[in-house]
Design a protein around this motif. Structure first.
Motif, PDB file in Angstrom:
ATOM      1  N   ARG A 157       0.810  -1.220   0.000  1.00  0.00           N
ATOM      2  CA  ARG A 157       0.000   0.000   0.000  1.00  0.00           C
ATOM      3  C   ARG A 157       0.840   1.266   0.000  1.00  0.00           C
ATOM      4  O   ARG A 157       0.359   2.336   0.320  1.00  0.00           O
ATOM      5  CB  ARG A 157      -0.943  -0.012   1.206  1.00  0.00           C
ATOM      6  N   GLU A 199      -1.450   7.082  -8.552  1.00  0.00           N
ATOM      7  CA  GLU A 199      -1.116   5.664  -8.434  1.00  0.00           C
ATOM      8  C   GLU A 199      -1.999   5.006  -7.361  1.00  0.00           C
ATOM      9  O   GLU A 199      -2.517   3.906  -7.559  1.00  0.00           O
ATOM     10  CB  GLU A 199       0.368   5.527  -8.065  1.00  0.00           C
ATOM     11  N   ALA A 233      -4.861   2.075  -7.944  1.00  0.00           N
ATOM     12  CA  ALA A 233      -4.806   0.803  -7.207  1.00  0.00           C
ATOM     13  C   ALA A 233      -6.123   0.526  -6.490  1.00  0.00           C
ATOM     14  O   ALA A 233      -6.563  -0.608  -6.417  1.00  0.00           O
ATOM     15  CB  ALA A 233      -3.654   0.831  -6.218  1.00  0.00           C
ATOM     16  N   PRO A 246      -7.802  -3.113  -8.141  1.00  0.00           N
ATOM     17  CA  PRO A 246      -6.893  -3.843  -7.261  1.00  0.00           C
ATOM     18  C   PRO A 246      -6.175  -5.005  -7.937  1.00  0.00           C
ATOM     19  O   PRO A 246      -5.051  -5.335  -7.583  1.00  0.00           O
ATOM     20  CB  PRO A 246      -7.776  -4.342  -6.124  1.00  0.00           C
ATOM     21  N   ALA A 266      -3.051  -3.564  -9.911  1.00  0.00           N
ATOM     22  CA  ALA A 266      -2.048  -2.773  -9.181  1.00  0.00           C
ATOM     23  C   ALA A 266      -0.815  -3.553  -8.848  1.00  0.00           C
ATOM     24  O   ALA A 266      -0.717  -4.694  -8.840  1.00  0.00           O
ATOM     25  CB  ALA A 266      -2.668  -2.222  -7.898  1.00  0.00           C
TER      26      ALA A 266
END
Length: 104
Positions: free
Chosen positions: A86, A93, A97, A101, A104
């Motif tokens: 994370r 960015e 993400a 998900p 990413a």
């Protein structure tokens, strides 16, 4: 009398087979204990509430955890991996993400 002595020798021999774990095992156990964090510790480290971590456990959003009976523990390595996944350089960015998900 000889019978008692024989039983005593057998008892001593059996006791030596089941000795207390070696120092190396105790060091490994201490290392494992140092790596396991409880919910309160993780919440404090991450500046989160314990309730957030509880919700994340239910939804699968948070770091991997270990359940030991009724207790919940987190491996330090799993927490570090969760935080590293994370870490972002830009808000763009991070937004990408959160929206995608899988990519990413």
């Amino acid at each position: 009398m000889a019978c008692r002595a024989r039983h005593r020798n057998v008892a001593i021999a059996n006791a030596s087979e089941h000795q207390i774990p070696s120092i190396a095992n105790r060091q490994w156990s201490q290392t494992l204990k140092d790596e396991l964090l409880d919910t309160g510790q993780v919440a404090q480290l991450c500046s989160l509430s314990e309730m957030t971590l509880r919700k994340w456990r239910m939804t699968g959003e948070g770091p991997r955890f270990i359940r030991l009976g009724r207790s919940v523990r987190y491996r330090q390595a799993d927490l570090e991996a969760f935080l590293a996944a994370r870490a972002f350089t830009t808000t763009t960015e991070a937004d990408f993400a959160s929206l995608n998900p899988a990519e990413a």
